[in-house]
Design an enzyme around this catalytic site. Structure first.
Site, mmCIF file in Angstrom:
data_model
loop_
_atom_site.group_PDB
_atom_site.id
_atom_site.type_symbol
_atom_site.label_atom_id
_atom_site.label_comp_id
_atom_site.label_asym_id
_atom_site.label_seq_id
_atom_site.Cartn_x
_atom_site.Cartn_y
_atom_site.Cartn_z
ATOM 1 C CG ASP A 101 -2.305 0.314 1.006
ATOM 2 O OD1 ASP A 101 -2.551 1.436 0.515
ATOM 3 O OD2 ASP A 101 -3.175 -0.522 1.284
ATOM 4 C CG ASP A 203 -4.928 5.388 1.272
ATOM 5 O OD1 ASP A 203 -5.763 4.491 1.418
ATOM 6 O OD2 ASP A 203 -4.939 6.441 1.952
ATOM 7 C CD GLU A 260 -9.061 4.137 -1.378
ATOM 8 O OE1 GLU A 260 -9.964 3.716 -0.658
ATOM 9 O OE2 GLU A 260 -8.173 4.909 -0.964
ATOM 10 C CG HIS A 333 -9.011 -2.021 4.287
ATOM 11 N ND1 HIS A 333 -8.744 -1.975 2.934
ATOM 12 C CD2 HIS A 333 -8.704 -0.800 4.763
ATOM 13 C CE1 HIS A 333 -8.272 -0.777 2.618
ATOM 14 N NE2 HIS A 333 -8.249 -0.044 3.710
ATOM 15 C CG ASP A 334 -11.575 1.270 3.546
ATOM 16 O OD1 ASP A 334 -11.120 1.193 4.702
ATOM 17 O OD2 ASP A 334 -10.944 1.783 2.601
HETATM 18 C C1 NOJ Z 1 -8.557 4.713 2.230
HETATM 19 C C2 NOJ Z 1 -8.183 3.508 3.022
HETATM 20 O O1 NOJ Z 1 -8.588 2.359 2.329
HETATM 21 C C3 NOJ Z 1 -8.838 3.658 4.364
HETATM 22 O O2 NOJ Z 1 -8.775 2.494 5.132
HETATM 23 C C4 NOJ Z 1 -8.189 4.817 5.060
HETATM 24 O O3 NOJ Z 1 -8.854 5.066 6.273
HETATM 25 C C5 NOJ Z 1 -8.239 6.084 4.197
HETATM 26 N N1 NOJ Z 1 -7.944 5.849 2.817
HETATM 27 C C6 NOJ Z 1 -7.245 7.081 4.701
HETATM 28 O O4 NOJ Z 1 -5.955 6.641 4.434
#
Ligand code: NOJ
Length: 561
Positions: A101, A203, A260, A333-334
């Site tokens: 990441d 990210d 992302e 994970h989100d």
């Molecule tokens: C996206 C990530 O996937 C998430 O888990 C994170 O909290 C935010 N970006 C901030 O880095």
């Protein structure tokens, strides 16, 4: 090998590991790198090609590692640099790849750059972050809100200025306008690529360029903060930065990149992922993850309308075909667990998990599997708020209370959308703590681990795990899955997601029932599949003119048949 070896990522399936929750080898309640090494053979059995590790860097863990204190060190609870080097070697030995990441929109406020930056207006690191004076009336520089609730600006008493944090207060945004920041980041990327990693997941990478006017955002229907998206999502210099990064770093290695990108449209993605742009290989869209909510607020729940989902996938599949490249995901994970979200985790857990897997894995793009998805792990419901761990959720709780949401309404939203749904420990077996750790895990294990675990799944030839394995295998065998074009079928059907892929005189017909009711198939469909080869299905005895509850099936039809 593929037509073009450099494009290995087009034929790959990626598996995401959230290190904290994957496997704890030293029994301190937190997953670690040696724990990941122990499970590489499991991943090899599944058949994935690439492993993406969520951040493993040194961090105070305010946001589970997405707040980095030192980009060149490993978080001590995860292990050492040597452990990571060992992991890279072990992954490569098994003919898989590993990507890290890259979190460079922000750092931790404990990063030495920020510690310096905070010291004074004349500090040489001041300009590494985004500092602004408040408005004359003593208010923050503008009305932007943080993605984790509250204002996006934090006041520093010593230097009497505010710094920007699009996420938590402890995650100050880096100033990409500063060339030194960019050079430092590129050096750090070379450092990791030099260790042999095979690429990066980046990210919120489309947030790095901010509109330098920092204007107030429009306040939409009663919102607490202004709509700041237009001023940093796909910002003014984003393409320039990504091209620079590509030219100075990425292009020197045979690696993959996935950005992302919340708020990126297909039009944006056609630029970001077009090889001619020399930016990224693929991006993560959020559009299909935002259909079961009202407006921009993910906590404001709304049932999914399947037609919206179908049309959204169609837009991406058609929009990027022959131009860029899609990444395909239901989970990370989100996000909540997909079987609980778009499937049925009570009566039809296995069947609906397989249906969802078919639906996604027969599309064009690079599929991502999030740990536990391959065994059909589900959401959790903790009664006690204190059993949760996620900063986003706690900040949200406070903010929603302040606008009079009831406790029950907030809990319902957490059960449906909370990120901790995806972060409970991986369920390995029926032993203590699901075999994740001998010690109490940092977050509770889902209580259904005796029913749902990897050991059981491996032993059952009919499990979700083996189903994913077959889907991955099919992707390797049939070029139509990676290369074919996409046509949505049964557009107006509100329960069946059906589509056709076409390549080299063949059609692949994919039929997925998203409901627990049986669905009749139209004559048009039954005629197409009557003599076709059924290549995979989650139902042993299917009827030719009907789909049973959550049934999914894939047919291969060659011209002339
Ligand atoms: C996206 C990530 O996937 C998430 O888990 C994170 O909290 C935010 N970006 C901030 O880095």
């Amino acid at each position: 090998m593929q037509k073009n070896e450099k494009d290995w990522w087009r034929k790959s399936v990626v598996y995401q590991i959230y290190p904290q929750s994957f496997n704890d080898s030293n029994n301190d309640g937190v997953g670690d790198i040696p724990g990941i090494i122990e499970k590489l053979d499991y991943l090899k059995t599944l058949g994935v090609d690439v492993i993406w590790l969520s951040p493993i860097y040194d961090s105070p863990q305010e946001d589970n590692g997405y707040d980095i204190r030192n980009y060149r060190q490993v978080f001590e609870k995860y292990g050492t640099i040597e452990d990571l080097e060992h992991l890279i070697a072990e992954v490569h030995k098994r003919d898989m790849k590993v990507i890290l990441d890259l979190v460079v929109n922000h750092t931790s406020d404990e990063h030495p750059w920020f510690i310096e930056s905070k010291k004074g207006k004349n500090n040489s690191y001041r300009d590494y972050y985004i500092w602004k004076d408040g408005k004359a009336n003593g208010q923050s520089p503008n009305n932007w809100g943080s993605i984790f609730s509250g204002s996006a600006w934090e006041y520093d008493v010593n230097t009497e200025q505010y710094y920007l944090h699009l996420f938590a207060v402890k995650q100050p945004d880096l100033n990409w306008e500063n060339e030194k920041v960019r050079e430092n980041i590129y050096d750090m990327m070379h450092y990791w690529l030099g260790k042999g990693i095979d690429g990066f997941r980046m990210d919120v990478i489309n947030f790095i360029s901010k509109d330098q006017r920092f204007p107030d955002g429009e306040i939409k229907d009663g919102a607490l903060y202004g709509d700041s998206g237009p001023y940093f999502v796909n910002g003014p210099r984003i393409h320039e930065y990504l091209q620079e990064m590509n030219q100075k770093v990425i292009s020197h290695y045979d690696v993959m990149t996935v950005g992302e990108m919340p708020g990126a449209s297909t039009e944006d993605a056609r630029i970001y992922t077009n090889p001619e742009s020399k930016e990224l290989n693929m991006i993560f869209t959020f559009e299909h993850m935002s259909l079961d909510q009202k407006g921009d607020d993910k906590w404001d729940l709304e049932p999914l309308n399947l037609i919206d989902l179908k049309e959204n996938f169609e837009k991406w599949q058609v929009g990027l075909h022959g131009i860029g490249w899609n990444s395909l995901y239901w989970n990370n994970h989100d996000q909540p667990r997909v079987v609980s979200r778009f499937g049925d985790n009570t009566g039809y857990r296995e069947k609906s998990a397989k249906m969802l897997a078919i639906c996604l894995h027969m599309m064009q793009g690079t599929p991502y599997i999030y740990q536990g998805e391959e065994i059909g792990m589900t959401n959790v419901q903790f009664d006690d708020l204190s059993d949760y761990r996620d900063i986003e959720l706690f900040n949200m709780y406070e903010e929603k209370q302040s606008i009079s949401w009831s406790h029950d309404k907030i809990m319902e939203a957490i059960y449906a959308k909370g990120r901790d749904n995806a972060r409970t420990p991986m369920q390995w077996n029926e032993e203590k703590n699901a075999g994740f750790s001998q010690a109490d895990p940092w977050i509770k294990v889902n209580s259904n681990y005796q029913e749902i675990n990897a050991e059981k799944a491996l032993a059952d030839a009919d499990s979700i795990f083996h189903f994913y394995r077959r889907l991955i295998q099919l992707r390797k065998e049939l070029d139509i899955i990676t290369e074919g074009d996409f046509q949505l079928l049964l557009r107006d059907d509100s329960q069946i997601f059906a589509y056709k892929r076409r390549y080299n005189n063949q059609d692949l017909i994919v039929l997925c029932n998203f409901s627990s009711e049986k669905q009749d198939l139209s004559k048009d469909i039954t005629e197409r599949i009557v003599d076709a080869e059924k290549i995979i299905s989650n139902e042993d005895v299917s009827k030719p003119d009907q789909l049973s509850s959550y049934e999914a099936a894939v047919y291969l039809v060659s011209d002339g048949e």
